[in-house]
Design a protein around this motif. Structure first.
Motif, PDB file in Angstrom:
ATOM      1  N   THR A 183       9.057 -14.130 -10.709  1.00 38.48           N
ATOM      2  CA  THR A 183       7.758 -13.902 -10.005  1.00 38.48           C
ATOM      3  C   THR A 183       6.458 -13.517 -10.607  1.00 38.48           C
ATOM      4  O   THR A 183       5.699 -14.141 -10.295  1.00 38.48           O
ATOM      5  CB  THR A 183       8.011 -12.579  -8.641  1.00 38.48           C
ATOM      6  N   GLY A 188       8.313 -17.458  -8.354  1.00 40.74           N
ATOM      7  CA  GLY A 188       9.160 -16.994  -7.643  1.00 40.74           C
ATOM      8  C   GLY A 188       8.485 -16.842  -6.088  1.00 40.74           C
ATOM      9  O   GLY A 188       7.133 -16.230  -5.988  1.00 40.74           O
ATOM     10  N   GLU A 189       9.133 -17.531  -5.040  1.00 43.53           N
ATOM     11  CA  GLU A 189       8.372 -17.414  -3.753  1.00 43.53           C
ATOM     12  C   GLU A 189       9.506 -17.627  -2.586  1.00 43.53           C
ATOM     13  O   GLU A 189      10.293 -18.579  -2.941  1.00 43.53           O
ATOM     14  CB  GLU A 189       7.464 -18.816  -3.536  1.00 43.53           C
TER      15      GLU A 189
END
Length: 233
Positions: A183, A188-189
């Motif tokens: 992230t 990162g999502e």
């Protein structure tokens, strides 16, 4: 004077009364009804006299699930430990486990050489295998330029180890299950990992990132950039 003789009726009366009494059934004494003693839980030898013996209340499934769920605040606090890492920023100190379950501080990886992290959404899937095998096949070219290669994903060390053995991957794999570093790198999502790669020069400064990137293009583009650094030097 002689006593008066009893009449026949008077003489027979006691006999009849006696017969009547003897004919009546004998009454049996009432049986004593014993009340069952309340069942008590047997104490174990190590229970104290003052211990609370109140039966435990069974938890609902929702309560049990809540008890087993990870502490959200703790997870968020851990995720907030790393600030966003962009080009020009230095690789921070953060410990992850490799495919062997060993602790690795990522900041120490760039002390002696450059580092490439390529990120995959899930180990041992078609696209990720294409990307991983591309870095495998060009691995000698990276090491020749004094760069180390690491695969970074949210997979467990065990899953990464199996994949490494299956595909004969020559480089280490780092597990980031909470996607903390992932992230911070911007990959990162929504609880997923974006396919990407990041290049850190010796000393830990981020000099190049590709996000997103196609599986087959990732190793090629990374190698081209590493060679361009050497040419410029």
């Amino acid at each position: 004077m002689a006593p008066r003789a009893k009449s026949t009726t008077e003489a027979a009366e006691p006999i009849r009364r006696s017969s009547r009494i003897s004919a009546q059934p004998k009454s049996e004494p009432a049986k004593e009804v014993k009340k069952a003693a309340p069942r008590t839980k047997k104490r174990s030898a190590d229970e104290g006299d003052g211990e609370d013996t109140t039966p435990a209340v069974k938890k609902s499934k929702a309560e049990e699930a809540a008890a087993e769920a990870p502490d959200t605040e703790e997870s968020n606090e851990k995720a907030a430990q790393l600030a966003s890492i962009d080009v020009g920023d230095t690789l921070p100190s953060f410990t992850l486990q490799n495919e062997k379950g060993e602790d690795v501080d990522v900041a120490t990886l760039s002390a002696e050489k450059g580092v490439i992290f390529f990120l995959v959404p899930k180990a041992d899937t078609p696209g990720c295998t294409t990307q991983a095998c591309g870095f495998r096949d060009t691995y000698p070219d990276f090491t020749a330029q004094n760069f180390a290669v690491y695969c970074l994903s949210a997979d467990s060390p065990n899953a990464q180890s199996k994949w490494q053995t299956k595909k004969e991957l020559p480089y280490p794999l780092l597990s980031d299950p909470q996607r903390v570093l992932i992230t911070a790198l911007g990959a990162g999502e929504g609880g997923k990992t974006k396919r990407s790669h990041f290049i850190f020069e010796k000393g830990g400064k981020l000099v190049e990132k590709k996000i997103p990137v196609k599986p087959a293009d990732s190793p090629k583009l990374a190698l081209e950039y590493v060679k361009s650094i050497a040419a410029a030097a």
